[in-house]
Scaffold this motif. Structure first.
Motif, PDB file in Angstrom:
ATOM      1  N   ALA A   1      34.279  34.728  38.157  1.00  0.00           N
ATOM      2  CA  ALA A   1      33.176  35.496  37.565  1.00  0.00           C
ATOM      3  C   ALA A   1      33.305  36.987  37.831  1.00  0.00           C
ATOM      4  N   SER A   2      34.013  37.375  38.883  1.00  0.00           N
ATOM      5  CA  SER A   2      34.162  38.792  39.227  1.00  0.00           C
ATOM      6  C   SER A   2      35.226  39.499  38.395  1.00  0.00           C
TER       7      SER A   2
ATOM      8  N   THR B   1      35.874  27.948  33.869  1.00  0.00           N
ATOM      9  CA  THR B   1      34.713  27.165  34.286  1.00  0.00           C
ATOM     10  C   THR B   1      34.964  25.680  34.079  1.00  0.00           C
TER      11      THR B   1
ATOM     12  N   ARG C   1      33.028  24.586  49.519  1.00  0.00           N
ATOM     13  CA  ARG C   1      33.029  26.028  49.723  1.00  0.00           C
ATOM     14  C   ARG C   1      34.176  26.684  48.959  1.00  0.00           C
TER      15      ARG C   1
ATOM     16  N   ARG D   1      37.978  32.506  53.204  1.00  0.00           N
ATOM     17  CA  ARG D   1      36.514  32.655  53.122  1.00  0.00           C
ATOM     18  C   ARG D   1      35.845  31.302  53.317  1.00  0.00           C
TER      19      ARG D   1
ATOM     20  N   GLY E   1      33.425  26.761  45.272  1.00  0.00           N
ATOM     21  CA  GLY E   1      32.359  27.748  45.067  1.00  0.00           C
ATOM     22  C   GLY E   1      32.897  29.174  45.079  1.00  0.00           C
ATOM     23  N   TYR E   2      33.749  29.471  46.054  1.00  0.00           N
ATOM     24  CA  TYR E   2      34.352  30.804  46.114  1.00  0.00           C
ATOM     25  C   TYR E   2      35.297  31.059  44.939  1.00  0.00           C
ATOM     26  N   ARG E   3      35.946  30.013  44.454  1.00  0.00           N
ATOM     27  CA  ARG E   3      36.789  30.185  43.258  1.00  0.00           C
ATOM     28  C   ARG E   3      35.944  30.580  42.062  1.00  0.00           C
ATOM     29  N   LEU E   4      34.812  29.914  41.881  1.00  0.00           N
ATOM     30  CA  LEU E   4      33.927  30.245  40.760  1.00  0.00           C
ATOM     31  C   LEU E   4      33.461  31.698  40.861  1.00  0.00           C
ATOM     32  N   LYS E   5      33.117  32.134  42.067  1.00  0.00           N
ATOM     33  CA  LYS E   5      32.717  33.532  42.259  1.00  0.00           C
ATOM     34  C   LYS E   5      33.868  34.482  41.932  1.00  0.00           C
ATOM     35  N   PHE E   6      35.075  34.103  42.334  1.00  0.00           N
ATOM     36  CA  PHE E   6      36.251  34.930  42.046  1.00  0.00           C
ATOM     37  C   PHE E   6      36.439  35.079  40.540  1.00  0.00           C
TER      38      PHE E   6
END
Length: 170
Positions: free
Chosen positions: A143-144, A156, A133, A104, A136-141
């Motif tokens: 959080a999901s 975090t 990037r 991603r 950032g995508y790890r943080l989104k992962f």
């Protein structure tokens, strides 16, 4: 510049000793709470990925050999800062998830298979852009995930530490 030895020392500080927390899906050989055998995690080597290993009696040297082959060398000659971030994610989320997250970040189909197209996209991007990037995508992962309420504070902190390390490594 970071190399595998330094990356390994960093990672082991995050991962620590043996844990068999029954709330952690990674500690179960089936990859879900209550599915399979509760074998635990040690040095980040988890039962859901390495069902065949005696996790509790795993040595640090055995973990190091697994990390080198299964996680560090996957990206070949990529920038070492990116290799460390991928390595950390692969241990934390599993190799498939780490690969999809990196795909991603480099704007290719996130099929979980690292091949020539993914490598070419990585090579074409500025390492700083990839690092930002990717984290950032790890943080989104994180959080999901349904278990974010249980483990999210630690994840975090790990993400924040990794941002600082990315700046240091680059």
């Amino acid at each position: 510049m970071i190399d595998f030895e330094k990356a390994f020392r960093r990672l082991v500080k995050h991962e620590g000793e043996f844990s068999d927390d029954p709330r952690d899906p990674g500690n179960w050989t089936g990859g879900k709470v209550g599915r399979g055998e509760l074998k635990g995690t040690k040095y980040g080597i988890a039962a859901n990925t390495y069902q065949h290993l005696d996790i509790k009696n795993l040595t640090l040297q055995q973990a190091k050999e697994i990390y080198l082959e299964d996680f560090w060398e996957v990206l070949g000659s990529a920038h070492p800062a990116i290799k460390f971030q991928f390595f950390d994610a692969a241990v934390n989320h599993g190799g498939g998830n780490a690969t999809r997250i990196l795909q991603r970040a480099v704007n290719v189909a996130d099929d979980g298979l690292w091949g020539p197209r993914s490598q070419a996209a990585l090579n074409a991007m500025d390492p700083n852009d990839v690092l930002l990037r990717f984290i950032g995508y790890r943080l989104k992962f994180w959080a999901s995930l349904s278990i974010f309420d249980t483990y999210g504070r630690g994840w975090t902190r790990r993400g924040a530490d990794n941002l600082l390390l990315a700046a240091e490594d680059n």
